[in-house]
Design an enzyme around this catalytic site. Structure first.
Site, PDB file in Angstrom:
ATOM      1  N   LYS A 107      -1.159  -0.929  -4.362  1.00  0.00           N
ATOM      2  CA  LYS A 107      -2.325  -0.109  -4.006  1.00  0.00           C
ATOM      3  C   LYS A 107      -1.849   1.318  -3.801  1.00  0.00           C
ATOM      4  O   LYS A 107      -0.840   1.547  -3.140  1.00  0.00           O
ATOM      5  CB  LYS A 107      -2.963  -0.678  -2.739  1.00  0.00           C
ATOM      6  CG  LYS A 107      -3.912   0.256  -2.012  1.00  0.00           C
ATOM      7  CD  LYS A 107      -4.700  -0.486  -0.954  1.00  0.00           C
ATOM      8  CE  LYS A 107      -4.792   0.286   0.341  1.00  0.00           C
ATOM      9  NZ  LYS A 107      -5.536  -0.450   1.379  1.00  0.00           N
ATOM     10  N   GLY A 158      -4.553  -4.269   5.957  1.00  0.00           N
ATOM     11  CA  GLY A 158      -3.542  -4.110   6.994  1.00  0.00           C
ATOM     12  C   GLY A 158      -3.652  -2.739   7.612  1.00  0.00           C
ATOM     13  O   GLY A 158      -4.303  -1.843   7.052  1.00  0.00           O
ATOM     14  N   LYS A 211     -10.412  -6.780   7.814  1.00  0.00           N
ATOM     15  CA  LYS A 211      -9.378  -6.478   8.816  1.00  0.00           C
ATOM     16  C   LYS A 211      -9.927  -6.921  10.152  1.00  0.00           C
ATOM     17  O   LYS A 211     -10.982  -6.440  10.583  1.00  0.00           O
ATOM     18  CB  LYS A 211      -9.134  -4.969   8.900  1.00  0.00           C
ATOM     19  CG  LYS A 211      -8.451  -4.329   7.716  1.00  0.00           C
ATOM     20  CD  LYS A 211      -8.294  -2.834   7.949  1.00  0.00           C
ATOM     21  CE  LYS A 211      -7.624  -2.183   6.740  1.00  0.00           C
ATOM     22  NZ  LYS A 211      -7.732  -0.715   6.796  1.00  0.00           N
ATOM     23  N   ASP A 264     -13.996  -1.038   2.981  1.00  0.00           N
ATOM     24  CA  ASP A 264     -13.097  -1.259   4.120  1.00  0.00           C
ATOM     25  C   ASP A 264     -13.809  -0.692   5.355  1.00  0.00           C
ATOM     26  O   ASP A 264     -14.530  -1.423   6.063  1.00  0.00           O
ATOM     27  CB  ASP A 264     -11.753  -0.555   3.824  1.00  0.00           C
ATOM     28  CG  ASP A 264     -10.765  -0.555   4.983  1.00  0.00           C
ATOM     29  OD1 ASP A 264     -11.121  -0.992   6.080  1.00  0.00           O
ATOM     30  OD2 ASP A 264      -9.607  -0.097   4.807  1.00  0.00           O
ATOM     31  N   LYS A 284      -2.806   5.162  -2.500  1.00  0.00           N
ATOM     32  CA  LYS A 284      -3.713   5.993  -1.714  1.00  0.00           C
ATOM     33  C   LYS A 284      -4.076   7.222  -2.540  1.00  0.00           C
ATOM     34  O   LYS A 284      -3.193   7.849  -3.155  1.00  0.00           O
ATOM     35  CB  LYS A 284      -3.031   6.426  -0.416  1.00  0.00           C
ATOM     36  CG  LYS A 284      -2.807   5.271   0.541  1.00  0.00           C
ATOM     37  CD  LYS A 284      -4.118   4.795   1.135  1.00  0.00           C
ATOM     38  CE  LYS A 284      -3.898   3.873   2.309  1.00  0.00           C
ATOM     39  NZ  LYS A 284      -5.153   3.427   2.915  1.00  0.00           N
ATOM     40  N   SER A 305       0.863  -1.180   0.000  1.00  0.00           N
ATOM     41  CA  SER A 305       0.000   0.000   0.000  1.00  0.00           C
ATOM     42  C   SER A 305       0.901   1.231   0.000  1.00  0.00           C
ATOM     43  O   SER A 305       1.687   1.424   0.921  1.00  0.00           O
ATOM     44  CB  SER A 305      -0.882  -0.038   1.253  1.00  0.00           C
ATOM     45  OG  SER A 305      -1.603   1.162   1.391  1.00  0.00           O
ATOM     46  N   GLU A 328     -11.204   1.230  -3.467  1.00  0.00           N
ATOM     47  CA  GLU A 328     -11.511   0.949  -2.061  1.00  0.00           C
ATOM     48  C   GLU A 328     -12.100   2.172  -1.368  1.00  0.00           C
ATOM     49  O   GLU A 328     -11.547   3.266  -1.439  1.00  0.00           O
ATOM     50  CB  GLU A 328     -10.214   0.502  -1.373  1.00  0.00           C
ATOM     51  CG  GLU A 328     -10.372   0.050   0.063  1.00  0.00           C
ATOM     52  CD  GLU A 328      -9.034  -0.441   0.653  1.00  0.00           C
ATOM     53  OE1 GLU A 328      -8.087  -0.716  -0.119  1.00  0.00           O
ATOM     54  OE2 GLU A 328      -8.945  -0.540   1.882  1.00  0.00           O
ATOM     55  N   ASP A 334      -7.140   3.367  -2.993  1.00  0.00           N
ATOM     56  CA  ASP A 334      -7.864   3.446  -1.716  1.00  0.00           C
ATOM     57  C   ASP A 334      -8.072   4.909  -1.352  1.00  0.00           C
ATOM     58  O   ASP A 334      -7.107   5.652  -1.169  1.00  0.00           O
ATOM     59  CB  ASP A 334      -7.058   2.737  -0.609  1.00  0.00           C
ATOM     60  CG  ASP A 334      -7.818   2.650   0.709  1.00  0.00           C
ATOM     61  OD1 ASP A 334      -8.970   3.124   0.786  1.00  0.00           O
ATOM     62  OD2 ASP A 334      -7.245   2.094   1.671  1.00  0.00           O
TER      63      ASP A 334
HETATM   64  O1  OSB Z   1      -7.185   1.951   4.657  1.00  0.00           O
HETATM   65  O2  OSB Z   1      -6.189   0.163   4.277  1.00  0.00           O
HETATM   66  C1  OSB Z   1      -6.241   1.220   4.873  1.00  0.00           C
HETATM   67  C2  OSB Z   1      -3.075   1.743   6.976  1.00  0.00           C
HETATM   68  C3  OSB Z   1      -3.622   2.294   8.124  1.00  0.00           C
HETATM   69  C4  OSB Z   1      -4.974   2.511   8.175  1.00  0.00           C
HETATM   70  C5  OSB Z   1      -5.789   2.193   7.091  1.00  0.00           C
HETATM   71  C6  OSB Z   1      -5.255   1.620   5.951  1.00  0.00           C
HETATM   72  C7  OSB Z   1      -3.866   1.420   5.889  1.00  0.00           C
HETATM   73  C8  OSB Z   1      -3.165   0.878   4.720  1.00  0.00           C
HETATM   74  C9  OSB Z   1      -1.822   0.201   4.947  1.00  0.00           C
HETATM   75  O3  OSB Z   1      -3.568   1.001   3.590  1.00  0.00           O
HETATM   76  C10 OSB Z   1      -1.890  -1.258   4.760  1.00  0.00           C
HETATM   77  C11 OSB Z   1      -0.681  -1.964   5.355  1.00  0.00           C
HETATM   78  O4  OSB Z   1      -0.689  -2.306   6.557  1.00  0.00           O
HETATM   79  O5  OSB Z   1       0.276  -2.194   4.624  1.00  0.00           O
HETATM   80 MG    MG Z   2      -8.457   0.930   3.260  1.00  0.00          MG
END
Ligand code: OSB
Ligand code: MG
Length: 368
Positions: free
Chosen positions: A161, A290, A262, A238, A163, A135, A213, A188
């Protein structure tokens, strides 16, 4: 199982590089580590609430309060035979799912250790090598993003992924798509859009993404269903999915076609498995999200992502993508086929290094 003593540790771990999302930028990651003691060796669990309520209303301080004042008193010195019984004892607390998840994970670790079985064995994982991706946070420019993605691709990640947030999506994602035409790519938004400005997402619909996402607010299943009607790309939820009931309703409403599971967000591993089972029965693809977990939470994520319905790569990356030094003796490495291998030792299969733990502990509490 009789939990006779429970300790909490509020940790703050420096990230190897800042992580920026639509809800903020962080250079450190907080969590509450839960240690539960029965007869033998203790069990560990990770509550992934962060320092700020950006992703979820929970923070480490709210989780600490709920654990110390309500959840720990409810579960101490009870004869608990299963995670379901533990959840029953915790059910007088409304919400606060991350706090509950941390305690439930410690309970699973204890159960595995007392039976000499790995978490994957306990829950019926079908494979130990788990398909993973990375991510990637918001960068200063599309060019900078492409360079960061190139770095991860060189390391062997075959699913990326990105952001996004309003105004920082089409150019960025298009630039990565041009550089990597065949890459498994997804985005995401962490709830940053509304139905009014969601037209900005139409520019992503021709890029062959695996999924988009959580574009809209977490409490807005209905508008997600209206947006999904206008997009070819599957919406993945999510933040909106806090239980198997939400998952069923979201699917029946057409609010999404994929679900990110999650265990922290849904109150623990048991509910995460329930969501998996529901989706598996309906042929809905799921993947393991994650939250920048330490080695403790990462081990649990790998066991969960070994269930057969996890057909999309998870947000579970190698230790070095997150931390220079982790609290577990075990580190996680990326295999050449973009997988990570789940630990096979009893319980979570990881050992917490007490000295490293102390280095990152802001405060600590043991009850009684
Ligand atoms: O939205 O998936 C998410 C990290 C912290 C809080 C929310 C998210 C995330 C990530 C990181 O996208 C995913 C990872 O742990 O590698
Ligand atoms: Mg997410």
């Amino acid at each position: 199982m009789n939990l006779s003593r429970i300790s909490l540790y509020h940790l703050r771990m420096p990230l190897v590089s800042p992580f920026e999302t639509s809800f903020g930028r962080s250079e450190t990651r907080d969590c509450v580590l839960v240690e539960a003691q029965a007869d033998g060796p203790s069990g560990f669990g990770e509550c992934p609430a962060d320092a700020d309520p950006g992703y979820s209303y929970e923070t480490c301080d709210t989780a600490w309060h709920i654990l110390r004042d309500f959840l720990i008193p409810a579960v101490l010195d009870q004869n608990l035979e299963s995670a379901g019984e533990l959840q029953n004892r915790m059910s007088m607390v409304r919400g606060h799912l991350m706090a509950k998840a941390g305690l439930e994970m410690a309970f699973w670790d204890l159960m595995g250790k007392s039976q000499g079985r790995s978490l994957g064995e306990l829950i019926g994982s079908s494979h130990q090598r788990v398909d993973v991706g990375v991510s990637v946070g918001i960068q200063s420019s599309p060019q900078a993003l492409v360079e960061v993605v190139e770095g991860y691709v060189t390391q062997g990640y075959r699913r990326i992924k990105i952001k996004i947030k309003p105004g920082r999506e089409v150019q960025e994602t298009t630039a990565v798509r041009r550089r990597f035409p065949e890459m498994r790519l997804q985005v995401d938004a962490n709830s940053a859009y509304s139905l009014e400005n969601a037209s900005m997402l139409k520019g992503l619909d021709e890029l062959g993404l695996l999924l988009i996402e959580q574009p809209l607010a977490e409490d807005d299943l209905w508008d997600h269903s209206r947006l999904q009607e206008q997009l070819k790309t599957p919406i993945c939820l999510d933040e909106s999915i806090l239980s198997a009931r939400h998952a069923r309703q979201a699917l029946e409403m057409g609010a999404c076609r994929v679900i990110n599971i999650k265990m922290g967000r849904v109150g623990g591993l048991s509910e995460a498995i329930a969501i998996h089972n529901l989706c598996y029965a309906r042929d809905v693809p799921v993947w393991c999200g994650g939250m920048l977990e330490t080695g403790v939470g990462r081990a649990a994520n790998l066991a969960l992502a070994g269930l057969p319905g996890f057909t999309l790569p998870g947000d579970i990356s190698a230790t070095e993508r997150y931390y220079r030094e982790d609290i577990t003796q075990e580190q996680f490495f990326l295999n050449a086929d973009s997988t990570i291998t789940a630990p096979s030792g009893p319980g979570l299969g990881v050992t917490v290094d007490r000295e490293i733990l102390r280095r990152y502990t802001l405060k600590e509490l043991t009850v009684p």
